[in-house]
Design a protein around this motif. Structure first.
Motif, PDB file in Angstrom:
ATOM      1  N   GLY A  26     -30.907   3.323 -12.354  1.00 46.50           N
ATOM      2  CA  GLY A  26     -30.252   4.102 -11.541  1.00 46.50           C
ATOM      3  C   GLY A  26     -29.518   5.301 -12.597  1.00 46.50           C
ATOM      4  N   SER A  27     -29.273   6.351 -11.950  1.00 49.14           N
ATOM      5  CA  SER A  27     -28.443   7.407 -12.975  1.00 49.14           C
ATOM      6  C   SER A  27     -27.108   6.952 -13.643  1.00 49.14           C
ATOM      7  N   SER A  28     -27.016   7.451 -14.550  1.00 44.79           N
ATOM      8  CA  SER A  28     -25.635   7.337 -15.329  1.00 44.79           C
ATOM      9  C   SER A  28     -24.678   8.257 -15.105  1.00 44.79           C
ATOM     10  N   THR A  29     -24.777   9.113 -13.939  1.00 42.75           N
ATOM     11  CA  THR A  29     -23.851  10.090 -13.584  1.00 42.75           C
ATOM     12  C   THR A  29     -23.392   9.957 -12.159  1.00 42.75           C
ATOM     13  N   GLY A  30     -22.232  10.320 -12.095  1.00 45.36           N
ATOM     14  CA  GLY A  30     -21.752  10.333 -10.526  1.00 45.36           C
ATOM     15  C   GLY A  30     -20.549  11.284 -10.236  1.00 45.36           C
ATOM     16  N   THR A  31     -20.013  11.044  -9.094  1.00 42.64           N
ATOM     17  CA  THR A  31     -18.838  11.914  -8.575  1.00 42.64           C
ATOM     18  C   THR A  31     -17.821  11.044  -8.057  1.00 42.64           C
ATOM     19  N   TYR A  32     -16.719  10.803  -8.593  1.00 44.06           N
ATOM     20  CA  TYR A  32     -15.512  10.072  -7.906  1.00 44.06           C
ATOM     21  C   TYR A  32     -14.693  11.074  -7.054  1.00 44.06           C
ATOM     22  N   GLN A  33     -14.628  10.381  -5.729  1.00 44.71           N
ATOM     23  CA  GLN A  33     -13.680  11.043  -4.666  1.00 44.71           C
ATOM     24  C   GLN A  33     -12.542  10.091  -4.247  1.00 44.71           C
ATOM     25  N   ASP A  34     -11.542  10.300  -4.290  1.00 45.73           N
ATOM     26  CA  ASP A  34     -10.297   9.616  -3.842  1.00 45.73           C
ATOM     27  C   ASP A  34      -9.636  10.386  -2.696  1.00 45.73           C
ATOM     28  N   GLY A  35      -9.814   9.858  -1.539  1.00 47.12           N
ATOM     29  CA  GLY A  35      -8.959  10.281  -0.270  1.00 47.12           C
ATOM     30  C   GLY A  35     -10.201  11.133   0.336  1.00 47.12           C
ATOM     31  N   ALA A  36      -9.635  12.180   1.277  1.00 45.41           N
ATOM     32  CA  ALA A  36     -10.334  12.926   2.051  1.00 45.41           C
ATOM     33  C   ALA A  36     -11.114  14.034   1.276  1.00 45.41           C
ATOM     34  N   GLY A  37     -12.473  14.183   1.671  1.00 46.32           N
ATOM     35  CA  GLY A  37     -13.006  15.077   0.778  1.00 46.32           C
ATOM     36  C   GLY A  37     -14.571  15.125   1.164  1.00 46.32           C
ATOM     37  N   THR A  38     -15.505  16.173   0.546  1.00 46.67           N
ATOM     38  CA  THR A  38     -16.785  16.387   0.979  1.00 46.67           C
ATOM     39  C   THR A  38     -17.294  16.461  -0.528  1.00 46.67           C
ATOM     40  N   LEU A  39     -18.408  15.628  -0.646  1.00 50.54           N
ATOM     41  CA  LEU A  39     -19.339  15.658  -1.813  1.00 50.54           C
ATOM     42  C   LEU A  39     -20.678  16.277  -1.417  1.00 50.54           C
TER      43      LEU A  39
END
Length: 97
Positions: A26-39
């Motif tokens: 799988g990918s070695s990149t990603g996005t962290y989201q803590d709490g409400a929000g849109t990715l």
């Protein structure tokens, strides 16, 4: 730079798998989201750091109800090339496809 490898699945069909820079599938990149929000992006997996509720997930590869999805802390959910993930509560890392 991620590398692609090809193998044969259980149905004898050739499939391509990505190996990330860190040596994991799988990918070695990603996005962290803590709490409400849109990715927005192109995501393959979601890891829930805490108990999490996703308001909605948009993916042309998933069918069924894609709203109010509960994820347990420590769980991984394959979101099948999701293009948008809306987090209501919790903390996640969404890994790129």
């Amino acid at each position: 730079m991620p590398t692609l490898i090809t193998g044969v699945d259980n149905s004898d069909k050739y499939r391509t798998v990505r190996v990330g820079d860190d040596g994991h599938f799988g990918s070695s990149t990603g996005t962290y989201q803590d709490g409400a929000g849109t990715l927005n992006g192109n995501f393959s997996y979601i890891f829930a750091h805490t108990s999490t509720v996703l308001t909605s997930v948009t993916s042309s590869n998933l069918t069924g109800t894609l709203t109010n999805i509960s994820l347990q802390a420590g769980s991984t959910w394959r979101c099948c090339s999701a293009t948008q993930i809306v987090v209501s509560t919790g903390a996640i890392t969404a890994y790129d496809a």
